[in-house]
Design an enzyme around this catalytic site. Structure first.
Site, PDB file in Angstrom:
ATOM      1  CG  ASN A  50      -0.414  -0.151   2.526  1.00  0.00           C
ATOM      2  OD1 ASN A  50       0.641  -0.739   2.695  1.00  0.00           O
ATOM      3  ND2 ASN A  50      -1.087   0.379   3.527  1.00  0.00           N
TER       4      ASN A  50
ATOM      5  CD  GLU B 287      -5.437  -5.907  -0.892  1.00  0.00           C
ATOM      6  OE1 GLU B 287      -4.820  -4.816  -0.852  1.00  0.00           O
ATOM      7  OE2 GLU B 287      -6.211  -6.271   0.007  1.00  0.00           O
TER       8      GLU B 287
ATOM      9  CB  CYS C 178      -8.908  -4.580  -3.374  1.00  0.00           C
ATOM     10  SG  CYS C 178      -7.701  -3.246  -3.165  1.00  0.00           S
TER      11      CYS C 178
END
Ligand code: THU
Length: 142
Positions: free
Chosen positions: A49, A62, A100
């Site tokens: 992230n 992700e 996501c």
């Protein structure tokens, strides 16, 4: 034999996700997430992230992994391992956020696997169908 090879592959994927937390840029949430995405050809794309001072541009681990893969021509995905938790605490079984999940639904089939990893050998396994039933996807626009 086949099963053992597969389990080793899962362990490696989970380990890569845990390792990727080292690269997270999280000065605001202090919550580090790593991801490792396995393609049909056996290649692994990783992500972490990355946050922003203006918050909105923040991207999850992700999606970093998925967009890296798609931007290099990959669209055939088998599984993703995710490892997340506070930078000064324990790794959790960190579920992917709704955005996501929607991005996964763009390319992944119902039996695509999601491993919520706390370590290489400590993980929970789900399918896309389990974590996102009744999803809107490309087929709705055909
Ligand atoms: N985050 C992820 O990277 N993946 C998830 O599945 C959940 C949330 C990130 C976004 C943000 O940088 C931080 O975790 C706190 O929300």
């Amino acid at each position: 034999m086949e099963e053992i090879r597969e389990i080793r592959e899962i362990h490696e994927l989970c380990e890569r996700a845990v390792e990727m937390r080292a690269f997270s840029y999280t000065p605001y949430s202090h919550f580090r997430v790593g991801a490792a995405l396995l393609t049909g050809s056996g290649k692994v794309y990783t992500g972490c992230n990355i946050e922003s001072a203006s918050f909105t541009p923040t991207i999850c681990a992700e999606r970093t992994a998925i967009f890296k893969a798609v931007s290099e021509g990959e669209k055939d995905f088998l599984a993703i391992a995710i490892a997340g938790g506070p930078e000064d605490g324990e790794i959790q079984y960190c579920p992917p956020c709704g955005v996501c999940r929607q991005v996964l639904a763009e390319w992944c089939s119902a039996d695509f696997r999601i491993f919520l990893a706390r370590s290489a050998e400590d993980y929970r396994s789900y399918t896309l169908d389990e974590i996102m039933p009744l999803r809107f996807g490309p087929e709705n626009l055909r």
